[in-house]
Design a protein around this motif. Structure first.
Motif, PDB file in Angstrom:
ATOM      1  N   GLU A  95      19.659   0.060  21.469  1.00 29.95           N
ATOM      2  CA  GLU A  95      18.965  -0.428  22.093  1.00 29.95           C
ATOM      3  C   GLU A  95      17.434   0.349  22.449  1.00 29.95           C
ATOM      4  O   GLU A  95      16.543  -0.149  22.396  1.00 29.95           O
ATOM      5  CB  GLU A  95      19.619  -0.701  23.560  1.00 29.95           C
ATOM      6  CG  GLU A  95      20.715  -1.425  23.689  1.00 29.95           C
ATOM      7  CD  GLU A  95      21.544  -1.603  24.836  1.00 29.95           C
ATOM      8  OE1 GLU A  95      21.101  -0.494  26.016  1.00 29.95           O
ATOM      9  OE2 GLU A  95      22.515  -2.266  25.158  1.00 29.95           O
ATOM     10  N   THR A  96      17.453   1.762  22.536  1.00 38.52           N
ATOM     11  CA  THR A  96      16.466   2.507  22.689  1.00 38.52           C
ATOM     12  C   THR A  96      15.496   2.440  21.336  1.00 38.52           C
ATOM     13  O   THR A  96      14.309   1.970  21.316  1.00 38.52           O
ATOM     14  CB  THR A  96      16.891   3.758  22.767  1.00 38.52           C
ATOM     15  OG1 THR A  96      17.611   4.268  23.898  1.00 38.52           O
ATOM     16  CG2 THR A  96      15.633   4.933  22.857  1.00 38.52           C
ATOM     17  N   SER A  99      13.873  -1.023  21.335  1.00 39.07           N
ATOM     18  CA  SER A  99      12.674  -1.145  22.196  1.00 39.07           C
ATOM     19  C   SER A  99      11.473  -0.147  21.824  1.00 39.07           C
ATOM     20  O   SER A  99      10.322  -0.868  21.829  1.00 39.07           O
ATOM     21  CB  SER A  99      13.135  -0.380  23.662  1.00 39.07           C
ATOM     22  OG  SER A  99      12.355  -0.360  24.426  1.00 39.07           O
ATOM     23  N   ARG A 103       7.862  -1.819  20.935  1.00 37.48           N
ATOM     24  CA  ARG A 103       6.483  -1.188  21.412  1.00 37.48           C
ATOM     25  C   ARG A 103       5.563  -0.735  20.346  1.00 37.48           C
ATOM     26  O   ARG A 103       4.528  -1.013  20.602  1.00 37.48           O
ATOM     27  CB  ARG A 103       7.180  -0.050  22.093  1.00 37.48           C
ATOM     28  CG  ARG A 103       5.909   0.649  23.029  1.00 37.48           C
ATOM     29  CD  ARG A 103       5.352   0.021  23.992  1.00 37.48           C
ATOM     30  NE  ARG A 103       4.243   0.608  24.651  1.00 37.48           N
ATOM     31  CZ  ARG A 103       3.261  -0.011  25.218  1.00 37.48           C
ATOM     32  NH1 ARG A 103       3.192  -1.217  25.068  1.00 37.48           N
ATOM     33  NH2 ARG A 103       2.237   0.832  25.820  1.00 37.48           N
TER      34      ARG A 103
END
Length: 123
Positions: A95-96, A99, A103
């Motif tokens: 998930e990181t 993300s 970004r």
């Protein structure tokens, strides 16, 4: 005279034989019907002779294997817990990363727009 002695000796021998047979039968019934009695008799025999019967060896092996199985099951549960923990960490890392990639795409688009507008420092 000899005839008088034969009859009591014969009766005594018969009585003694009957008593031995009755005692033997009683012992056999006790050993077969009472598991605890049989176990105690087996233990006593093993103590006297210093050898172990196949039944007691088998029982000891079953007990050892049961203990080993219980220990393995505890270890398996611990490993399942670790696997669950690592799976959660992996999910969080994915998930990181997602993300961060999102970004990165947004920042790259913004940088592309800024360069497209013609930054004066390039000329």
């Amino acid at each position: 005279m000899m005839g008088r002695l034969r009859k009591p000796l014969r009766l005594g021998a018969l009585g003694l034989g009957a008593a031995v047979l009755a005692a033997s039968l009683a012992l056999n019934v006790a050993l077969l019907s009472g598991g605890a009695v049989a176990e105690r008799a087996s233990e006593a025999f093993e103590d006297v002779t210093g050898t172990r019967s196949a039944v007691s060896r088998h029982a000891a092996e079953v007990a050892a294997l049961t203990d080993a199985l219980a220990a393995e099951q505890v270890e398996t549960q611990k490993l399942y817990g670790k696997v669950a923990q690592i799976s959660n960490m992996l999910l969080l890392a994915r998930e990181t990363n997602r993300s961060i990639r999102e970004r990165y795409v947004v920042l790259s688009d913004e940088l592309g727009r800024i360069k497209a507008q013609g930054a004066p420092s390039d000329r």
